[in-house]
Design a protein around this motif. Structure first.
Motif, PDB file in Angstrom:
ATOM      1  N   GLY A  57       3.402   8.361  -9.549  1.00 16.88           N
ATOM      2  CA  GLY A  57       2.858   7.531  -8.476  1.00 16.88           C
ATOM      3  C   GLY A  57       2.642   8.327  -7.206  1.00 16.88           C
ATOM      4  O   GLY A  57       2.484   9.537  -7.232  1.00 16.88           O
ATOM      5  N   ARG A  58       2.670   7.622  -6.086  1.00 17.59           N
ATOM      6  CA  ARG A  58       2.458   8.271  -4.796  1.00 17.59           C
ATOM      7  C   ARG A  58       3.605   9.229  -4.474  1.00 17.59           C
ATOM      8  O   ARG A  58       4.755   8.936  -4.778  1.00 17.59           O
ATOM      9  CB  ARG A  58       2.355   7.212  -3.695  1.00 17.59           C
ATOM     10  N   PRO A  59       3.307  10.351  -3.811  1.00 17.12           N
ATOM     11  CA  PRO A  59       4.374  11.293  -3.475  1.00 17.12           C
ATOM     12  C   PRO A  59       5.339  10.777  -2.411  1.00 17.12           C
ATOM     13  O   PRO A  59       6.492  11.193  -2.375  1.00 17.12           O
ATOM     14  CB  PRO A  59       3.649  12.537  -2.991  1.00 17.12           C
TER      15      PRO A  59
ATOM     16  N   GLY B  63       0.799  -1.217   0.000  1.00 15.28           N
ATOM     17  CA  GLY B  63       0.000   0.000   0.000  1.00 15.28           C
ATOM     18  C   GLY B  63       0.831   1.266   0.000  1.00 15.28           C
ATOM     19  O   GLY B  63       0.407   2.273  -0.500  1.00 15.28           O
ATOM     20  N   GLY B  64       2.026   1.237   0.562  1.00 16.29           N
ATOM     21  CA  GLY B  64       2.911   2.391   0.559  1.00 16.29           C
ATOM     22  C   GLY B  64       2.425   3.549   1.402  1.00 16.29           C
ATOM     23  O   GLY B  64       3.085   4.558   1.482  1.00 16.29           O
ATOM     24  N   GLY B  65       1.260   3.446   2.006  1.00 10.53           N
ATOM     25  CA  GLY B  65       0.737   4.555   2.774  1.00 10.53           C
ATOM     26  C   GLY B  65       0.800   4.274   4.252  1.00 10.53           C
ATOM     27  O   GLY B  65       1.732   3.683   4.752  1.00 10.53           O
ATOM     28  N   GLY B  66      -0.228   4.697   4.930  1.00  8.83           N
ATOM     29  CA  GLY B  66      -0.318   4.427   6.347  1.00  8.83           C
ATOM     30  C   GLY B  66       0.283   5.538   7.180  1.00  8.83           C
ATOM     31  O   GLY B  66       0.682   6.586   6.682  1.00  8.83           O
ATOM     32  N   PRO B  67       0.353   5.290   8.483  1.00 11.73           N
ATOM     33  CA  PRO B  67       0.807   6.340   9.399  1.00 11.73           C
ATOM     34  C   PRO B  67       2.259   6.762   9.175  1.00 11.73           C
ATOM     35  O   PRO B  67       2.603   7.920   9.367  1.00 11.73           O
ATOM     36  CB  PRO B  67       0.612   5.730  10.781  1.00 11.73           C
ATOM     37  N   GLU B  68       3.114   5.843   8.758  1.00 10.98           N
ATOM     38  CA  GLU B  68       4.510   6.226   8.529  1.00 10.98           C
ATOM     39  C   GLU B  68       4.628   7.141   7.320  1.00 10.98           C
ATOM     40  O   GLU B  68       5.386   8.106   7.339  1.00 10.98           O
ATOM     41  CB  GLU B  68       5.395   5.000   8.366  1.00 10.98           C
ATOM     42  N   ALA B  69       3.902   6.851   6.258  1.00 11.54           N
ATOM     43  CA  ALA B  69       3.924   7.720   5.078  1.00 11.54           C
ATOM     44  C   ALA B  69       3.356   9.095   5.421  1.00 11.54           C
ATOM     45  O   ALA B  69       3.870  10.119   4.945  1.00 11.54           O
ATOM     46  CB  ALA B  69       3.151   7.092   3.932  1.00 11.54           C
ATOM     47  N   GLU B  70       2.331   9.125   6.261  1.00  8.37           N
ATOM     48  CA  GLU B  70       1.769  10.408   6.696  1.00  8.37           C
ATOM     49  C   GLU B  70       2.783  11.178   7.539  1.00  8.37           C
ATOM     50  O   GLU B  70       2.906  12.395   7.423  1.00  8.37           O
ATOM     51  CB  GLU B  70       0.484  10.180   7.478  1.00  8.37           C
TER      52      GLU B  70
ATOM     53  N   ARG C 220      17.579  -2.893   3.975  1.00 12.38           N
ATOM     54  CA  ARG C 220      17.320  -1.639   4.680  1.00 12.38           C
ATOM     55  C   ARG C 220      16.138  -0.941   4.033  1.00 12.38           C
ATOM     56  O   ARG C 220      15.949  -1.019   2.825  1.00 12.38           O
ATOM     57  CB  ARG C 220      18.560  -0.760   4.588  1.00 12.38           C
ATOM     58  N   ARG C 221      15.355  -0.260   4.860  1.00  9.25           N
ATOM     59  CA  ARG C 221      14.222   0.475   4.298  1.00  9.25           C
ATOM     60  C   ARG C 221      14.702   1.679   3.516  1.00  9.25           C
ATOM     61  O   ARG C 221      15.751   2.246   3.788  1.00  9.25           O
ATOM     62  CB  ARG C 221      13.284   0.924   5.405  1.00  9.25           C
ATOM     63  N   HIS C 222      13.862   2.052   2.548  1.00 10.80           N
ATOM     64  CA  HIS C 222      14.173   3.181   1.680  1.00 10.80           C
ATOM     65  C   HIS C 222      12.905   4.011   1.511  1.00 10.80           C
ATOM     66  O   HIS C 222      11.809   3.468   1.374  1.00 10.80           O
ATOM     67  CB  HIS C 222      14.655   2.669   0.319  1.00 10.80           C
ATOM     68  N   ALA C 223      13.056   5.325   1.532  1.00  9.92           N
ATOM     69  CA  ALA C 223      11.934   6.237   1.302  1.00  9.92           C
ATOM     70  C   ALA C 223      12.221   7.050   0.053  1.00  9.92           C
ATOM     71  O   ALA C 223      13.359   7.473  -0.182  1.00  9.92           O
ATOM     72  CB  ALA C 223      11.756   7.171   2.495  1.00  9.92           C
ATOM     73  N   ARG C 224      11.181   7.237  -0.753  1.00 11.82           N
ATOM     74  CA  ARG C 224      11.305   8.095  -1.936  1.00 11.82           C
ATOM     75  C   ARG C 224      10.211   9.145  -1.855  1.00 11.82           C
ATOM     76  O   ARG C 224       9.046   8.821  -1.627  1.00 11.82           O
ATOM     77  CB  ARG C 224      11.169   7.277  -3.216  1.00 11.82           C
ATOM     78  N   VAL C 225      10.588  10.410  -2.027  1.00  7.94           N
ATOM     79  CA  VAL C 225       9.666  11.530  -1.877  1.00  7.94           C
ATOM     80  C   VAL C 225       9.696  12.362  -3.153  1.00  7.94           C
ATOM     81  O   VAL C 225      10.771  12.719  -3.646  1.00  7.94           O
ATOM     82  CB  VAL C 225      10.072  12.409  -0.669  1.00  7.94           C
TER      83      VAL C 225
END
Length: 126
Positions: A64-66, A37-44, A82-87
């Motif tokens: 796609g998602r921001p 889903g890529g969303g949720g509280p962490e994405a927020e 390792r986790r990765h975030a893309r913004v």
């Protein structure tokens, strides 16, 4: 100003939804598995941290998602994933995109407890 190829990823109406089946919204960086889903509280939480950075005018969703959180495959076979975030974001007028991107990377890393790697894609200048 748009990133090269942004018009190709957008449909005729100028939105990602206008280009169904183009695959642009589903494309991922090599070695990155998208979280469910890529969303949720962490994405927020990431989105809120990004919007607090001086020079960020808005989050964008050109490809796609921001905010996308995922797992990065390790470069060495005996290293842990390792986790990765893309913004994806737009930079406000009067700010240097490189400095804003660096500040966003720092803010996102600090916002999450596991301190993931962060990629910032500046898709627009406002």
């Amino acid at each position: 100003m748009r990133a090269p190829g942004a018009a190709d990823a957008l449909g005729a109406a100028g939105s990602p939804e206008a280009a169904p089946g183009s695959g642009a919204a589903d494309a991922q960086a090599p070695g990155v598995a998208d979280a469910a889903g890529g969303g949720g509280p962490e994405a927020e939480r990431v989105a809120a941290a990004v919007l607090r950075v001086s020079g960020v005018s808005r989050l964008t969703g050109v490809w796609g998602r921001p905010v996308r959180l995922g797992e990065r495959a390790p470069a060495a076979k005996n290293a842990l994933p390792r986790r990765h975030a893309r913004v994806h974001l737009a930079v406000a007028a009067g700010f240097r995109p490189l400095e804003v991107a660096q500040a966003v990377r720092t803010a996102v890393t600090a916002a999450l407890p596991d301190r993931p790697t962060v990629a910032v894609l500046v898709t627009d200048l406002d």
